[in-house]
Write a protein that holds these residues in place. Sequence first.
Motif, mmCIF file in Angstrom:
data_model
loop_
_atom_site.group_PDB
_atom_site.id
_atom_site.type_symbol
_atom_site.label_atom_id
_atom_site.label_comp_id
_atom_site.label_asym_id
_atom_site.label_seq_id
_atom_site.Cartn_x
_atom_site.Cartn_y
_atom_site.Cartn_z
ATOM 1 N N ASP A 43 0.609 -1.052 -0.079
ATOM 2 C CA ASP A 43 -0.295 0.119 0.145
ATOM 3 C C ASP A 43 0.721 1.256 0.353
ATOM 4 O O ASP A 43 0.527 2.513 0.239
ATOM 5 C CB ASP A 43 -0.809 -0.291 0.810
ATOM 6 C CG ASP A 43 -1.997 -1.160 0.849
ATOM 7 O OD1 ASP A 43 -2.493 -1.194 -0.298
ATOM 8 O OD2 ASP A 43 -1.679 -1.594 2.199
ATOM 9 N N ALA A 44 1.941 1.243 -0.105
ATOM 10 C CA ALA A 44 2.869 2.430 -0.503
ATOM 11 C C ALA A 44 2.393 3.184 -1.758
ATOM 12 O O ALA A 44 2.642 2.837 -2.608
ATOM 13 C CB ALA A 44 4.079 1.936 0.098
ATOM 14 N N GLU A 110 -9.124 -1.846 -12.193
ATOM 15 C CA GLU A 110 -10.155 -0.026 -11.904
ATOM 16 C C GLU A 110 -10.779 0.075 -12.735
ATOM 17 O O GLU A 110 -10.033 1.611 -13.028
ATOM 18 C CB GLU A 110 -9.246 -0.153 -10.625
ATOM 19 C CG GLU A 110 -9.225 -0.197 -9.053
ATOM 20 C CD GLU A 110 -10.041 -0.429 -8.419
ATOM 21 O OE1 GLU A 110 -11.354 -0.011 -9.059
ATOM 22 O OE2 GLU A 110 -10.366 -1.498 -7.401
ATOM 23 N N CYS A 111 -11.194 -0.205 -13.427
ATOM 24 C CA CYS A 111 -11.871 0.715 -14.589
ATOM 25 C C CYS A 111 -13.491 0.040 -15.408
ATOM 26 O O CYS A 111 -13.650 -0.512 -14.945
ATOM 27 C CB CYS A 111 -10.696 0.132 -15.937
ATOM 28 S SG CYS A 111 -10.709 -1.037 -16.614
ATOM 29 N N ALA A 112 -13.934 1.765 -15.773
ATOM 30 C CA ALA A 112 -15.292 0.913 -16.411
ATOM 31 C C ALA A 112 -15.423 0.482 -17.993
ATOM 32 O O ALA A 112 -16.651 -0.532 -17.881
ATOM 33 C CB ALA A 112 -15.557 2.283 -16.802
ATOM 34 N N ARG A 113 -14.152 0.097 -18.314
ATOM 35 C CA ARG A 113 -14.416 -0.905 -19.802
ATOM 36 C C ARG A 113 -13.602 -1.852 -19.880
ATOM 37 O O ARG A 113 -12.543 -1.528 -20.195
ATOM 38 C CB ARG A 113 -14.830 0.484 -21.020
ATOM 39 C CG ARG A 113 -15.807 0.920 -20.063
ATOM 40 C CD ARG A 113 -15.009 2.784 -21.487
ATOM 41 N NE ARG A 113 -15.450 1.634 -22.673
ATOM 42 C CZ ARG A 113 -15.202 1.801 -24.067
ATOM 43 N NH1 ARG A 113 -14.680 3.638 -24.375
ATOM 44 N NH2 ARG A 113 -15.474 1.068 -25.417
ATOM 45 N N PRO A 114 -13.314 -3.038 -18.579
ATOM 46 C CA PRO A 114 -12.479 -3.767 -18.634
ATOM 47 C C PRO A 114 -12.819 -4.947 -20.291
ATOM 48 O O PRO A 114 -14.121 -4.610 -20.491
ATOM 49 C CB PRO A 114 -11.802 -4.452 -17.437
ATOM 50 C CG PRO A 114 -13.882 -3.969 -17.147
ATOM 51 C CD PRO A 114 -14.505 -3.188 -17.603
ATOM 52 N N ALA A 163 -11.113 5.547 -9.891
ATOM 53 C CA ALA A 163 -10.657 7.166 -8.603
ATOM 54 C C ALA A 163 -9.835 5.849 -7.637
ATOM 55 O O ALA A 163 -9.163 6.559 -7.593
ATOM 56 C CB ALA A 163 -11.570 7.783 -7.853
ATOM 57 N N ASN A 164 -10.120 4.950 -8.207
ATOM 58 C CA ASN A 164 -9.453 3.527 -7.341
ATOM 59 C C ASN A 164 -8.436 3.309 -8.304
ATOM 60 O O ASN A 164 -7.514 2.695 -7.606
ATOM 61 C CB ASN A 164 -9.782 2.522 -6.392
ATOM 62 C CG ASN A 164 -11.583 3.029 -5.741
ATOM 63 O OD1 ASN A 164 -10.849 3.683 -5.514
ATOM 64 N ND2 ASN A 164 -12.449 2.185 -6.143
ATOM 65 N N ALA A 165 -7.693 3.400 -8.851
ATOM 66 C CA ALA A 165 -6.691 3.138 -9.769
ATOM 67 C C ALA A 165 -5.788 4.081 -9.271
ATOM 68 O O ALA A 165 -5.673 4.553 -9.991
ATOM 69 C CB ALA A 165 -7.328 3.393 -10.727
ATOM 70 N N LYS A 166 -5.153 3.575 -8.615
ATOM 71 C CA LYS A 166 -3.467 3.917 -8.500
ATOM 72 C C LYS A 166 -2.526 3.619 -8.203
ATOM 73 O O LYS A 166 -0.978 4.547 -9.334
ATOM 74 C CB LYS A 166 -3.272 4.019 -6.945
ATOM 75 C CG LYS A 166 -4.419 4.300 -5.413
ATOM 76 C CD LYS A 166 -5.107 6.002 -5.444
ATOM 77 C CE LYS A 166 -5.938 6.112 -4.775
ATOM 78 N NZ LYS A 166 -6.109 5.760 -3.556
ATOM 79 N N GLU A 247 -5.838 -0.729 -6.929
ATOM 80 C CA GLU A 247 -5.460 0.174 -6.015
ATOM 81 C C GLU A 247 -4.075 0.109 -5.446
ATOM 82 O O GLU A 247 -3.552 1.442 -4.252
ATOM 83 C CB GLU A 247 -6.794 0.194 -4.933
ATOM 84 C CG GLU A 247 -6.618 1.242 -4.112
ATOM 85 C CD GLU A 247 -7.856 1.217 -3.100
ATOM 86 O OE1 GLU A 247 -8.245 1.859 -2.457
ATOM 87 O OE2 GLU A 247 -9.165 0.227 -3.514
ATOM 88 N N ARG A 248 -3.741 -0.849 -5.537
ATOM 89 C CA ARG A 248 -2.427 -1.393 -4.597
ATOM 90 C C ARG A 248 -1.128 -1.594 -5.403
ATOM 91 O O ARG A 248 -1.187 -1.953 -6.517
ATOM 92 C CB ARG A 248 -2.624 -3.117 -3.229
ATOM 93 C CG ARG A 248 -3.722 -2.393 -2.790
ATOM 94 C CD ARG A 248 -4.211 -3.994 -1.877
ATOM 95 N NE ARG A 248 -3.048 -4.879 -1.460
ATOM 96 C CZ ARG A 248 -2.767 -4.421 -0.325
ATOM 97 N NH1 ARG A 248 -2.942 -3.736 0.879
ATOM 98 N NH2 ARG A 248 -1.866 -5.217 0.254
ATOM 99 N N MET A 249 -0.249 -1.249 -4.562
ATOM 100 C CA MET A 249 1.548 -1.250 -5.658
ATOM 101 C C MET A 249 1.480 -2.745 -5.932
ATOM 102 O O MET A 249 1.648 -3.146 -5.185
ATOM 103 C CB MET A 249 2.308 -0.914 -4.656
ATOM 104 C CG MET A 249 3.784 -0.813 -5.327
ATOM 105 S SD MET A 249 4.699 -0.835 -4.402
ATOM 106 C CE MET A 249 5.380 1.023 -4.110
ATOM 107 N N PRO A 250 1.732 -3.193 -7.230
ATOM 108 C CA PRO A 250 1.829 -4.486 -7.682
ATOM 109 C C PRO A 250 3.084 -5.178 -7.375
ATOM 110 O O PRO A 250 3.860 -4.227 -7.366
ATOM 111 C CB PRO A 250 0.667 -4.512 -9.539
ATOM 112 C CG PRO A 250 1.859 -2.391 -10.013
ATOM 113 C CD PRO A 250 1.162 -2.106 -8.331
ATOM 114 N N PRO A 251 3.222 -6.204 -7.603
ATOM 115 C CA PRO A 251 4.011 -7.115 -7.117
ATOM 116 C C PRO A 251 4.758 -6.995 -8.539
ATOM 117 O O PRO A 251 3.930 -6.921 -9.831
ATOM 118 C CB PRO A 251 4.069 -8.180 -7.140
ATOM 119 C CG PRO A 251 2.522 -8.616 -7.250
ATOM 120 C CD PRO A 251 2.001 -7.269 -7.269
#
Length: 323
Positions: A43-44, A110-114, A163-166, A247-251
Motif C-alpha cells: 500500500d506504499a 479498476e476501470c469502467a471498460r475492462p 478513482a481507485n486506480a492508483k 489500487e495497491r502497488m503491484p508486485p
Amino acid sequence: MNLRDALKIRASEVTDETVYRDRRRLLAVFASLPALSLAGCADAEPPPASRTPVTPAQARAGFSTDEALTRYEDVTTYNNFYEFGTGKQDPSRAAKTLRTSPWTVEVAGECARPGRIALEDLLRGATEEERTYRLRCVEGWSMVIPWLGVPLADVLKRFEPTANAKFVAFTTLADRDQMPGLRVRSINWPYREGLRIDEAMHPLVFLATGLYGKPLPQQNGAPLRLVVPWKYGFKSIKSIVRIEFTERMPPTAWNDLQPREYGFFSNVNPDVDHPRWSQKTERRIAGDGAGRLFPQRIQTRMFNGYADQVASLYSGMDLKRWY
C-alpha cells in the motif's frame, strides 16, 4: 563464481561484460532463495506533494535528442529478454519463435471498460509517432533508439480508470512453447512490471510498436512494449498481454526477486549505486557493423536526462529510499 565472490566485485570492475555474465549466473542463486515479495509495502504511496504538471512544450522537448543513434544492428542484437535466454545475443537468435499476430491484450481492474481486445483495436484512433529516447540499463550500458508507437496515456484513458486506480500493472506473455527461457527458473514468470498512475499518464511514457521506422522485432519486445525513458530499462516491459489498473502497488518481477537491488520506482539516479556496482557512469553502446562493440563511457544523468519533464512527479520523496 559463487554468490559470495560476486558480491566482492569492485565497483570499477562490475561494468565489464564478464560481470554482466556473473549477474546472469546469480539469477539461479536468487531463484533458490526464499521467496521475496512486496509484503509490507503493497500500500506504499509517496508522501503528499503539490506536483506541477509538465507543460506540452516541456514534454515535446523530451521527445527527441541530438545524440548519435545506436545502430539498428546493435539495438536488435544486444538485448535483455530472459524469456529467450540470458545472453545478450540469445534473444535475436531464439525470439524468432515468438508469434506476434494475432495478438490480444487483456485490460482489467479498476476501470469502467475492462475486456480483452485485439492489438489493432487497442491502438485504433491513437496517432503513431516517432520518439527518440535514451535507454539506460541498470547494468550500466545505454543506447539511443528511435521508437515508433503511441503515448500510453492515450490508450489508458479509453478504458476510463476509476478513482481507485492508483497503479497500472503490466504482464508479459509467458508461453513455454514460444519462449525457451521460461524453462529456466530464474524469474518468477510471467514477467511483471508496474507504474504509479501519474507516471503511466505522463506524456513521455510510450507504447512502442516499432523502431527505426520498422515493426518492432521479436527480440525487442514485439508486438507491444512499454518505454519509460527516465527509468532503468527493466521497467520497460516487453510483449505485453495484460494491463491492470490496481489500487495497491503491484508486485514486479525484479523487485520480487531481489528487492534490495531493484526498487519499484527504479528511476535512473547516478547518486544511488546498485549494491554491486556504481551507477555514476554508463557504456553507450556503439558498433562497427561486424558484431564488435566499442562502448564509450559517459556520465549518467539524473532521471536519464529527463529531469525537466519528470522531477516534479517525485517532489517530496526521498529518492534514495524510493530507488
